[in-house]
Design a protein around this motif. Structure first.
Motif, PDB file in Angstrom:
ATOM      1  N   ASP A  83     -38.053 -42.662   9.244  1.00 27.00           N
ATOM      2  CA  ASP A  83     -39.053 -43.722   9.139  1.00 27.00           C
ATOM      3  C   ASP A  83     -39.251 -44.321  10.523  1.00 27.00           C
ATOM      4  OD1 ASP A  83     -40.591 -45.940   8.666  1.00 27.00           O
ATOM      5  OD2 ASP A  83     -39.394 -46.678   6.998  1.00 27.00           O
ATOM      6  N   ARG A  84     -40.421 -44.090  11.094  1.00 30.59           N
ATOM      7  CA  ARG A  84     -40.698 -44.567  12.451  1.00 30.59           C
ATOM      8  C   ARG A  84     -40.805 -46.082  12.508  1.00 30.59           C
ATOM      9  NH1 ARG A  84     -39.605 -41.433  16.688  1.00 30.59           N
ATOM     10  NH2 ARG A  84     -40.540 -39.401  16.517  1.00 30.59           N
ATOM     11  N   ALA A  85     -41.321 -46.720  11.479  1.00 36.65           N
ATOM     12  CA  ALA A  85     -41.524 -48.162  11.494  1.00 36.65           C
ATOM     13  C   ALA A  85     -40.193 -48.918  11.482  1.00 36.65           C
ATOM     14  CB  ALA A  85     -42.374 -48.592  10.306  1.00 36.65           C
ATOM     15  N   ALA A  86     -39.211 -48.403  10.749  1.00 34.28           N
ATOM     16  CA  ALA A  86     -37.934 -49.111  10.618  1.00 34.28           C
ATOM     17  C   ALA A  86     -36.850 -48.525  11.512  1.00 34.28           C
ATOM     18  CB  ALA A  86     -37.467 -49.074   9.160  1.00 34.28           C
ATOM     19  N   GLY A  87     -37.101 -47.373  12.104  1.00 36.70           N
ATOM     20  CA  GLY A  87     -36.068 -46.742  12.915  1.00 36.70           C
ATOM     21  C   GLY A  87     -34.900 -46.265  12.074  1.00 36.70           C
ATOM     22  N   TYR A  88     -35.181 -45.812  10.877  1.00 33.70           N
ATOM     23  CA  TYR A  88     -34.174 -45.412   9.907  1.00 33.70           C
ATOM     24  C   TYR A  88     -34.381 -43.947   9.543  1.00 33.70           C
ATOM     25  CZ  TYR A  88     -31.662 -45.340   5.447  1.00 33.70           C
ATOM     26  OH  TYR A  88     -30.821 -45.031   4.420  1.00 33.70           O
ATOM     27  N   ALA A  89     -33.291 -43.214   9.390  1.00 31.28           N
ATOM     28  CA  ALA A  89     -33.369 -41.806   8.986  1.00 31.28           C
ATOM     29  C   ALA A  89     -32.371 -41.557   7.869  1.00 31.28           C
ATOM     30  CB  ALA A  89     -33.078 -40.897  10.169  1.00 31.28           C
ATOM     31  N   PHE A  90     -32.737 -40.665   6.950  1.00 26.71           N
ATOM     32  CA  PHE A  90     -31.821 -40.315   5.866  1.00 26.71           C
ATOM     33  C   PHE A  90     -31.907 -38.831   5.569  1.00 26.71           C
ATOM     34  CE2 PHE A  90     -35.763 -41.826   4.078  1.00 26.71           C
ATOM     35  CZ  PHE A  90     -36.071 -40.921   3.087  1.00 26.71           C
ATOM     36  N   LEU A  91     -30.791 -38.279   5.174  1.00 25.41           N
ATOM     37  CA  LEU A  91     -30.669 -36.853   4.866  1.00 25.41           C
ATOM     38  C   LEU A  91     -30.776 -36.666   3.364  1.00 25.41           C
ATOM     39  CD1 LEU A  91     -29.950 -33.955   5.869  1.00 25.41           C
ATOM     40  CD2 LEU A  91     -27.574 -34.564   5.475  1.00 25.41           C
ATOM     41  N   THR A  92     -31.638 -35.756   2.956  1.00 23.27           N
ATOM     42  CA  THR A  92     -31.814 -35.458   1.544  1.00 23.27           C
ATOM     43  C   THR A  92     -32.227 -34.002   1.412  1.00 23.27           C
ATOM     44  OG1 THR A  92     -32.900 -36.189  -0.503  1.00 23.27           O
ATOM     45  CG2 THR A  92     -34.240 -36.165   1.487  1.00 23.27           C
ATOM     46  N   ARG A  93     -32.458 -33.556   0.201  1.00 25.70           N
ATOM     47  CA  ARG A  93     -32.918 -32.188  -0.019  1.00 25.70           C
ATOM     48  C   ARG A  93     -34.380 -32.240  -0.422  1.00 25.70           C
ATOM     49  NH1 ARG A  93     -29.621 -28.053  -0.382  1.00 25.70           N
ATOM     50  NH2 ARG A  93     -30.695 -27.072  -2.106  1.00 25.70           N
ATOM     51  N   SER A  94     -35.169 -31.306   0.128  1.00 27.05           N
ATOM     52  CA  SER A  94     -36.603 -31.298  -0.105  1.00 27.05           C
ATOM     53  C   SER A  94     -37.163 -29.912   0.172  1.00 27.05           C
ATOM     54  CB  SER A  94     -37.271 -32.328   0.807  1.00 27.05           C
ATOM     55  OG  SER A  94     -38.673 -32.275   0.680  1.00 27.05           O
ATOM     56  N   THR A  95     -38.425 -29.741  -0.192  1.00 26.88           N
ATOM     57  CA  THR A  95     -39.140 -28.504   0.140  1.00 26.88           C
ATOM     58  C   THR A  95     -39.994 -28.684   1.385  1.00 26.88           C
ATOM     59  OG1 THR A  95     -40.972 -29.105  -1.299  1.00 26.88           O
ATOM     60  CG2 THR A  95     -39.211 -27.744  -2.259  1.00 26.88           C
ATOM     61  N   ALA A  96     -39.970 -29.882   1.984  1.00 31.49           N
ATOM     62  CA  ALA A  96     -40.763 -30.151   3.181  1.00 31.49           C
ATOM     63  C   ALA A  96     -40.257 -29.315   4.354  1.00 31.49           C
ATOM     64  CB  ALA A  96     -40.695 -31.634   3.531  1.00 31.49           C
ATOM     65  N   VAL A  97     -41.187 -28.874   5.194  1.00 32.12           N
ATOM     66  CA  VAL A  97     -40.826 -28.074   6.360  1.00 32.12           C
ATOM     67  C   VAL A  97     -41.318 -28.786   7.618  1.00 32.12           C
ATOM     68  CG1 VAL A  97     -40.801 -25.877   5.149  1.00 32.12           C
ATOM     69  CG2 VAL A  97     -42.931 -26.697   6.133  1.00 32.12           C
ATOM     70  N   SER A  98     -40.637 -28.518   8.732  1.00 33.07           N
ATOM     71  CA  SER A  98     -41.004 -29.119  10.000  1.00 33.07           C
ATOM     72  C   SER A  98     -40.529 -28.222  11.131  1.00 33.07           C
ATOM     73  CB  SER A  98     -40.373 -30.500  10.133  1.00 33.07           C
ATOM     74  OG  SER A  98     -40.630 -31.049  11.408  1.00 33.07           O
ATOM     75  N   ASP A  99     -41.255 -28.256  12.237  1.00 35.18           N
ATOM     76  CA  ASP A  99     -40.845 -27.509  13.423  1.00 35.18           C
ATOM     77  C   ASP A  99     -39.829 -28.288  14.251  1.00 35.18           C
ATOM     78  OD1 ASP A  99     -42.561 -25.474  12.726  1.00 35.18           O
ATOM     79  OD2 ASP A  99     -44.218 -26.280  13.912  1.00 35.18           O
ATOM     80  N   GLN A 100     -39.803 -29.612  14.082  1.00 40.73           N
ATOM     81  CA  GLN A 100     -38.856 -30.445  14.819  1.00 40.73           C
ATOM     82  C   GLN A 100     -37.497 -30.424  14.140  1.00 40.73           C
ATOM     83  OE1 GLN A 100     -40.612 -34.297  14.797  1.00 40.73           O
ATOM     84  NE2 GLN A 100     -42.086 -33.817  16.407  1.00 40.73           N
ATOM     85  N   THR A 101     -36.436 -30.535  14.942  1.00 41.64           N
ATOM     86  CA  THR A 101     -35.079 -30.583  14.389  1.00 41.64           C
ATOM     87  C   THR A 101     -34.343 -31.771  14.993  1.00 41.64           C
ATOM     88  OG1 THR A 101     -34.238 -29.127  16.109  1.00 41.64           O
ATOM     89  CG2 THR A 101     -34.946 -28.086  14.047  1.00 41.64           C
ATOM     90  N   ILE A 102     -33.269 -32.161  14.333  1.00 47.59           N
ATOM     91  CA  ILE A 102     -32.441 -33.263  14.783  1.00 47.59           C
ATOM     92  C   ILE A 102     -30.987 -32.923  14.471  1.00 47.59           C
ATOM     93  CG2 ILE A 102     -32.606 -34.542  12.623  1.00 47.59           C
ATOM     94  CD1 ILE A 102     -32.697 -37.114  14.249  1.00 47.59           C
TER      95      ILE A 102
END
Length: 96
Positions: free
Chosen positions: A16-35
């Motif tokens: 979440d860019r607005a809150a500066g918060y990140a969470f790990l979950t399972r999804s079917t979403a894909v992205s080229d960026q990694t962390i």
């Protein structure tokens, strides 16, 4: 369950860019960026505009509505609320 008909369900980090918060979950979403996550593994990251960390409903920081100001603006624009039939309304009996 047929293997070829379902999308890949894998671990993804939503950030979440607005809150500066990140969470790990399972999804079917894909992205080229990694962390790199806290566990040392690398996951795809999906940036979102809003999540439960920044949404006003969940944070309790909802905008308050200025109802008194709205009433004052209404009365200023249309006159004080003196009852029905006041103002520029015709008496209704002059039609020929």
């Amino acid at each position: 369950m047929q293997q070829d008909k379902h999308p890949d369900y894998h671990s993804v980090v939503f950030r979440d860019r607005a809150a500066g918060y990140a969470f790990l979950t399972r999804s079917t979403a894909v992205s080229d960026q990694t962390i790199e996550w806290d566990d040392g593994r690398t996951y795809p990251v999906v940036d979102v505009e809003i999540s439960s960390e920044s949404h006003p409903f969940y944070t309790g920081k909802a905008r308050t509505v200025d109802t008194e100001g709205r009433v004052a603006r209404f009365e200023k624009r249309y006159g004080s609320s003196g009852g029905v039939g006041q103002g520029k309304a015709s008496d209704g009996g002059d039609a020929a």
